[in-house]
Design a protein around this motif. Structure first.
Motif, mmCIF file in Angstrom:
data_model
loop_
_atom_site.group_PDB
_atom_site.id
_atom_site.type_symbol
_atom_site.label_atom_id
_atom_site.label_comp_id
_atom_site.label_asym_id
_atom_site.label_seq_id
_atom_site.Cartn_x
_atom_site.Cartn_y
_atom_site.Cartn_z
ATOM 1 N N THR A 462 20.182 1.367 12.236
ATOM 2 C CA THR A 462 20.468 2.804 12.281
ATOM 3 C C THR A 462 20.137 3.399 13.641
ATOM 4 N N GLU A 463 18.924 3.126 14.115
ATOM 5 C CA GLU A 463 18.474 3.734 15.370
ATOM 6 C C GLU A 463 19.209 3.157 16.581
ATOM 7 N N SER A 465 22.183 1.827 16.630
ATOM 8 C CA SER A 465 23.619 2.134 16.620
ATOM 9 C C SER A 465 23.929 3.407 17.385
ATOM 10 N N ARG A 466 23.029 4.405 17.318
ATOM 11 C CA ARG A 466 23.282 5.647 18.044
ATOM 12 C C ARG A 466 23.376 5.376 19.548
ATOM 13 N N THR A 467 22.413 4.622 20.056
ATOM 14 C CA THR A 467 22.422 4.287 21.487
ATOM 15 C C THR A 467 23.641 3.459 21.852
ATOM 16 N N PHE A 469 26.642 3.337 20.380
ATOM 17 C CA PHE A 469 27.878 4.126 20.387
ATOM 18 C C PHE A 469 27.937 5.055 21.596
ATOM 19 N N ASP A 470 26.818 5.690 21.934
ATOM 20 C CA ASP A 470 26.807 6.584 23.098
ATOM 21 C C ASP A 470 27.131 5.825 24.377
#
Length: 530
Positions: A462-463, A465-467, A469-470
Motif C-alpha cells: 500500500t505505502e 505503491s503511492r511512491t 505511481f508518482d
C-alpha cells in the motif's frame, strides 16, 4: 489489499495471456508467422531502418516553386474576378506577372476603387486567429493595381503544400509495396523518408523526385518551326522538350489536368508497354468535351513540363479513359502509373541527402541488443533472488512478463523497433525492478517493527505503491514530451519507454501482489525471511 476477487484474477490472467499470444509471432520466421491461421495474431514487430537496413533520403522543397504556382493560380483568379466583378466587368490591359506579383492597368481610372475592392475580396486571412492576409493590394500611378502575395501568405502556402506532399509521398511508397516506411517533416521545407528493407534507393529517388504534374494541351500547329528552334513561341504558346529529344510548341492553357484522375495502370497495346488512365465523372466530362471540340487536332500529353506523347484526336473520347503511349519499358510504365495514381506533388522536391544502411549492420545491432537484454535480465534476476529470496523470484517472473507484454503490445499496435528502442527496452529491465525493491524494503521495515506477516505485506504494497505511481507518472510525462517533440530515433526510444513504464508497473505491483497473495493464502507461513 491482498484479497483478489475472481474477476480480478481472471482479468490479470487474460491480460498476461494476451501479451504472450501477441508476442509469440516475434519468435517465428516471417514465413511461419504468415502461415498461421487467420484468427491467430500474426503481426510481428516492425524493425526500423537501423535494425533492418534500408534507404534514408532527405528531400527539400523549392519554396520558389510554391511562389511560382501561387502566381500562376492568382493570374487566373484575377482575370476571372475582374470579368465577373459586381456592377459589371472591369476592363483592363497589360496584365503582368513579372517580379512575383500581378499587376494590371485599368482602361477607365474611375474603376480604381471597384478594382481594389474586388482584389481585396480575393485576399484571405492567414490562419483563423491571425489578422494577416495572404495578399497585399496597392495602387501605382493612379490607375495600375498591384496584387502581391505576402510573406505570411507564402509561408502558409508552403506549409499546406508540405502537408500535402507528405501524403503524396506516402501513397507513392505504399504503391511500391514497402513495409512501414517513416515519412516525417523536418523543419519548414524538408521531409525525411526512411524505407526499411530497400537496399537500392535509385528507384525510390526516381519516384519521389518527380512532381507528376500531368496536363493535356493542344499542339500549336501554326507555330513557325524555325522560330521554335530559335526558342521563340507565339503569344499564348510555349516551347516544351519532347521525349525524343526535340521540342514541341504547345498552347499554354491546359485542356485538362491530371487532378481528376482516379486510376492508372500499366498495360500493353500492340505488344508495347503503355499506361491506361481513367478520370472521375467530372474529369471524364471535361475530357470528352475537350476531345469533341478538337477532333482532328494533335494534342500533347505533358508530364512535369515534358511532352511524353502527342497523338492526334481522331474521334471524341467519351468513356472518361484513355491510353498514354510512348517509348515505355515495363518498369517505366509501372513507375508512371504509380506517379499518376498517387497524384502530383504540390511542390517540387529535390534529394539533398541519401544513405543506405546494410542489413549486416542491423543484424549486428539486433544481436548486440539481444545480448545486452539477456545479460541485464540475468544479472538483475540473480541480484533480486539473492537479496529477497522468494519475493525476488516473484520479481523475476514479473520482469519476464514485462518483456513479453512490451513485445506483445508493440506488435499489436504495429510499432517500429529501432536501435534507441532497444536501449529503452534494456533501460526498462533495470527500472522495472525498482518498484519491487521499494515494496520489499518497505515490507522488511514493517517486519522489523514486529508486525505480523500479512499486515506487513499489505502495508508494504500500500505505502510503496503511492511512491511507485508518482515516480512513474513523471517518467511517462517525460517520455510523452520526448515523443511529441522528438522525431525518428527519439520517438522510437520514447515509445518503448512509455510502454515499458506502464507494463512494468502492472507486472511489478499487480502481478507480484497476486502471486504473493496466492502463496500466503495457500501456505500461511508463520515466519517470513526477507
Amino acid at each position: 489489499m491482498l484479497d483478489f476477487p475472481p474477476w480480478k484474477i481472471w482479468a490479470i490472467a487474460l491480460t498476461v495471456l494476451a501479451g504472450i499470444v501477441f508476442s509469440a509471432p516475434n519468435f517465428l520466421s516471417e514465413q511461419q508467422a504468415a502461415s498461421l491461421p487467420g484468427w491467430v495474431p500474426s503481426k510481428q514487430l516492425n524493425l526500423g531502418l537501423d535494425l533492418r537496413g534500408g534507404s534514408h533520403i532527405l528531400l527539400e522543397a523549392d519554396a520558389a516553386d510554391v511562389r511560382k504556382a501561387r502566381i500562376e493560380t492568382l493570374e487566373e483568379i484575377v482575370r476571372t474576378e475582374l470579368r465577373q466583378a459586381d456592377g459589371g466587368p472591369i476592363p483592363f490591359l497589360d496584365l503582368s506577372t513579372r517580379g512575383g506579383e500581378i499587376s494590371f492597368t485599368l482602361r477607365n481610372p474611375g474603376d480604381i476603387d471597384r478594382a481594389v475592392e474586388t482584389m481585396r475580396g480575393v485576399s484571405r486571412p492567414v490562419g483563423q486567429l491571425s489578422a494577416q492576409r495572404d495578399l497585399d493590394v496597392s495602387v501605382m500611378d493612379g490607375n495600375r493595381v498591384v496584387v502581391r502575395p505576402t510573406e505570411a501568405g507564402i509561408a502558409a502556402e508552403v506549409d499546406a503544400a508540405m502537408g500535402q506532399a507528405v501524403e503524396v509521398i506516402r501513397r507513392r511508397i505504399d504503391e511500391m509495396g514497402t513495409r512501414e516506411p517513416t515519412i516525417v517533416r523536418q523543419g519548414a521545407t524538408r521531409i525525411v523518408v526512411q524505407v526499411p528493407g530497400l537496399q537500392n534507393p535509385d528507384a525510390l529517388k526516381a519516384l519521389l523526385g518527380k512532381t507528376a504534374k500531368l496536363e493535356f494541351r493542344l499542339v500549336d500547329t501554326e507555330a513557325d518551326p524555325q522560330q521554335a528552334a530559335a526558342g521563340r513561341a507565339p503569344p499564348g504558346s510555349q516551347i516544351l522538350p519532347n521525349a525524343d529529344g526535340g521540342v514541341l510548341v504547345v498552347k499554354r492553357r491546359a485542356l485538362i489536368t491530371g487532378d481528376q484522375l482516379i486510376d492508372s495502370q500499366p498495360t500493353f497495346q500492340d505488344g508495347m508497354a503503355v499506361v491506361s488512365f481513367r478520370f472521375d465523372s467530372v474529369g471524364g466530362k471535361r475530357f470528352a468535351r475537350a476531345t469533341q471540340e478538337n477532333v482532328g487536332k494533335p494534342f500533347a500529353i505533358v508530364l512535369d513540363g515534358q511532352v511524353i506523347s502527342a497523338p492526334r484526336i481522331n474521334e471524341p473520347i467519351l468513356g472518361g479513359s484513355g491510353i498514354i503511349s510512348g517509348n515505355f519499358t515495363t518498369a517505366s510504365a509501372n513507375e508512371l502509373a504509380i506517379l499518376l495514381r498517387s497524384g502530383k506533388l504540390p511542390v517540387a522536391m529535390k534529394v539533398i541527402e541519401e544513405r543506405t544502411v546494410g542489413p549486416d549492420l542491423g543484424a549486428d545491432s539486433i544481436r548486440a541488443g539481444a545480448i545486452a537484454s539477456v545479460l541485464a535480465t540475468v544479472l538483475v534476476a540473480i541480484f533480486m533472488v539473492m537479496t529477497y529470496g522468494r519475493f525476488g523470484l516473484y520479481s523475476v517472473v514479473a520482469l519476464v512478463l514485462n518483456a513479453v507484454l512490451i513485445f506483445g503490445f508493440m506488435s499489436m499496435i504495429g510499432a517500429t523497433l529501432t536501435l534507441p528502442g532497444i536501449a529503452g527496452f534494456v533501460l526498462t529491465i533495470g527500472a522495472a525492478v525498482d518498484a519491487n525493491v521499494l515494496i520489499n524494503e518497505r515490507i522488511r521495515e514493517e517486519l522489523r517493527k514486529g508486525r505480523p506477516i500479512i499486515p506487513a505485506v499489505e502495508t508494504g504494497y500500500t505505502e510503496a505503491s503511492r511512491t511507485i505511481f508518482d515516480a512513474n507518472v513523471t517518467n511517462v510525462i517525460a517520455a510523452a514530451i520526448m515523443f511529441w517533440l522528438g522525431s525518428g530515433p527519439i520517438k522510437g526510444f520514447a515509445i518503448v519507454l512509455m510502454i515499458g513504464i506502464v507494463t512494468s508497473v502492472f507486472t511489478a505491483v499487480t502481478v507480484t501482489r497476486l502471486l504473493v497473495s496466492l502463496w500466503l493464502r495457500r501456505q500461511r507461513p508463520q515466519t517470513l525471511v526477507l
